[in-house]
Motif scaffolding. Sequence first.
Motif, mmCIF file in Angstrom:
data_model
loop_
_atom_site.group_PDB
_atom_site.id
_atom_site.type_symbol
_atom_site.label_atom_id
_atom_site.label_comp_id
_atom_site.label_asym_id
_atom_site.label_seq_id
_atom_site.Cartn_x
_atom_site.Cartn_y
_atom_site.Cartn_z
ATOM 1 N N GLU A 139 3.455 -18.565 -33.051
ATOM 2 C CA GLU A 139 3.762 -18.757 -31.644
ATOM 3 C C GLU A 139 3.109 -17.629 -30.880
ATOM 4 N N SER A 140 2.410 -17.980 -29.805
ATOM 5 C CA SER A 140 1.662 -16.973 -29.073
ATOM 6 C C SER A 140 1.881 -17.092 -27.577
ATOM 7 N N GLN A 141 1.828 -15.946 -26.931
ATOM 8 C CA GLN A 141 1.810 -15.879 -25.476
ATOM 9 C C GLN A 141 0.584 -15.060 -25.101
ATOM 10 N N LEU A 142 -0.240 -15.636 -24.245
ATOM 11 C CA LEU A 142 -1.519 -15.037 -23.907
ATOM 12 C C LEU A 142 -1.699 -15.061 -22.392
ATOM 13 N N ARG A 143 -2.079 -13.936 -21.835
ATOM 14 C CA ARG A 143 -2.419 -13.853 -20.413
ATOM 15 C C ARG A 143 -3.901 -13.543 -20.317
ATOM 16 N N ALA A 144 -4.603 -14.277 -19.441
ATOM 17 C CA ALA A 144 -6.048 -14.109 -19.369
ATOM 18 C C ALA A 144 -6.582 -14.335 -17.971
ATOM 19 N N ILE A 145 -7.803 -13.859 -17.778
ATOM 20 C CA ILE A 145 -8.564 -14.114 -16.565
ATOM 21 C C ILE A 145 -9.439 -15.326 -16.839
ATOM 22 N N ASP A 146 -9.469 -16.277 -15.925
ATOM 23 C CA ASP A 146 -10.323 -17.459 -16.067
ATOM 24 C C ASP A 146 -11.778 -17.032 -15.957
ATOM 25 N N GLU A 147 -12.563 -17.294 -17.006
ATOM 26 C CA GLU A 147 -13.977 -16.902 -17.022
ATOM 27 C C GLU A 147 -14.782 -17.549 -15.907
ATOM 28 N N ALA A 148 -14.388 -18.722 -15.469
ATOM 29 C CA ALA A 148 -15.140 -19.448 -14.448
ATOM 30 C C ALA A 148 -14.843 -18.930 -13.040
ATOM 31 N N GLY A 149 -14.142 -17.828 -12.944
ATOM 32 C CA GLY A 149 -13.859 -17.253 -11.639
ATOM 33 C C GLY A 149 -12.583 -17.764 -11.010
ATOM 34 N N GLY A 150 -11.859 -18.583 -11.729
ATOM 35 C CA GLY A 150 -10.592 -19.104 -11.225
ATOM 36 C C GLY A 150 -9.488 -18.080 -11.376
ATOM 37 N N PRO A 151 -8.262 -18.487 -11.122
ATOM 38 C CA PRO A 151 -7.139 -17.555 -11.203
ATOM 39 C C PRO A 151 -6.817 -17.184 -12.648
ATOM 40 N N SER A 152 -6.064 -16.117 -12.773
ATOM 41 C CA SER A 152 -5.577 -15.770 -14.096
ATOM 42 C C SER A 152 -4.540 -16.815 -14.517
ATOM 43 N N TYR A 153 -4.248 -16.867 -15.804
ATOM 44 C CA TYR A 153 -3.322 -17.875 -16.306
ATOM 45 C C TYR A 153 -2.567 -17.348 -17.514
ATOM 46 N N GLN A 154 -1.523 -18.044 -17.869
ATOM 47 C CA GLN A 154 -0.780 -17.759 -19.092
ATOM 48 C C GLN A 154 -0.874 -18.972 -19.997
ATOM 49 N N LEU A 155 -1.260 -18.729 -21.245
ATOM 50 C CA LEU A 155 -1.325 -19.771 -22.259
ATOM 51 C C LEU A 155 -0.277 -19.478 -23.313
ATOM 52 N N ASP A 156 0.631 -20.425 -23.514
ATOM 53 C CA ASP A 156 1.580 -20.357 -24.625
ATOM 54 C C ASP A 156 1.173 -21.433 -25.612
ATOM 55 N N TYR A 157 1.120 -21.082 -26.900
ATOM 56 C CA TYR A 157 0.819 -22.106 -27.894
ATOM 57 C C TYR A 157 1.618 -21.880 -29.168
ATOM 58 N N GLN A 158 1.856 -22.989 -29.857
ATOM 59 C CA GLN A 158 2.513 -22.984 -31.161
ATOM 60 C C GLN A 158 1.642 -23.806 -32.104
ATOM 61 N N LEU A 159 1.393 -23.270 -33.278
ATOM 62 C CA LEU A 159 0.612 -23.959 -34.303
ATOM 63 C C LEU A 159 1.425 -24.047 -35.582
ATOM 64 N N GLU A 160 1.293 -25.180 -36.276
ATOM 65 C CA GLU A 160 1.907 -25.352 -37.588
ATOM 66 C C GLU A 160 0.845 -25.861 -38.538
ATOM 67 N N TRP A 161 0.866 -25.367 -39.786
ATOM 68 C CA TRP A 161 -0.137 -25.739 -40.775
ATOM 69 C C TRP A 161 0.516 -25.859 -42.139
#
Length: 184
Positions: A28-50
């Motif tokens: 489970e991850s929480q990620l904050r980033a700047i949009d490379e295309a010049g857009g606003p910053s964003y928060q990405l939450d994701y969960q992966l199962e394998w």
Amino acid sequence: MRTLDWEGIWHAPTASWESLQLGELRAESQLRAIDEAGGPSYQLDYQLEWDEQWRLREARFSVESDRGTHQLHLLTDGEGHWRTAAGEALAELDGCLDIDIWPSPFTNTFPIRRLHLAEGERQELAVVYLEAPTLRPVRMRQGYTRVDAHHYLYENLEGTNFQALLTVDDDGLVIDYPTLFRRV
């Protein structure tokens, strides 16, 4: 659970910050980033199962930005067949076993762990590439070469000629991804 943190360094002073909780067959991850295309910053939450062979089985994503909230839920059978949680088959992704999430270095671990490459061995593969904040899954060709126990050459084979020598720990988790990420 193990906690891993990465700093995105492609845009000074910091382009992203990821904090990932790693379990045996789940992250489970929480990620904050700047949009490379010049857009606003964003928060990405994701969960992966394998599964035990590091074949992805389920991926859930949620992005929040000034543009609103977007969600995506993908399922895969571990054999290269993908569908949405609503049951819609994603035939254009057939044959992809791994996922590559931008901007996260964690998903490089899937092919590193799954392929069991010998030193000097190279493998080309198709992966599901998912870029935040848009969350549109597309097919991408990549290459991995095991240089030694702690180094893998990553190649983007989609015409950009991008390569990076990844430094990984004993578990195949990225420590240093030159010009893009470093673990802190």
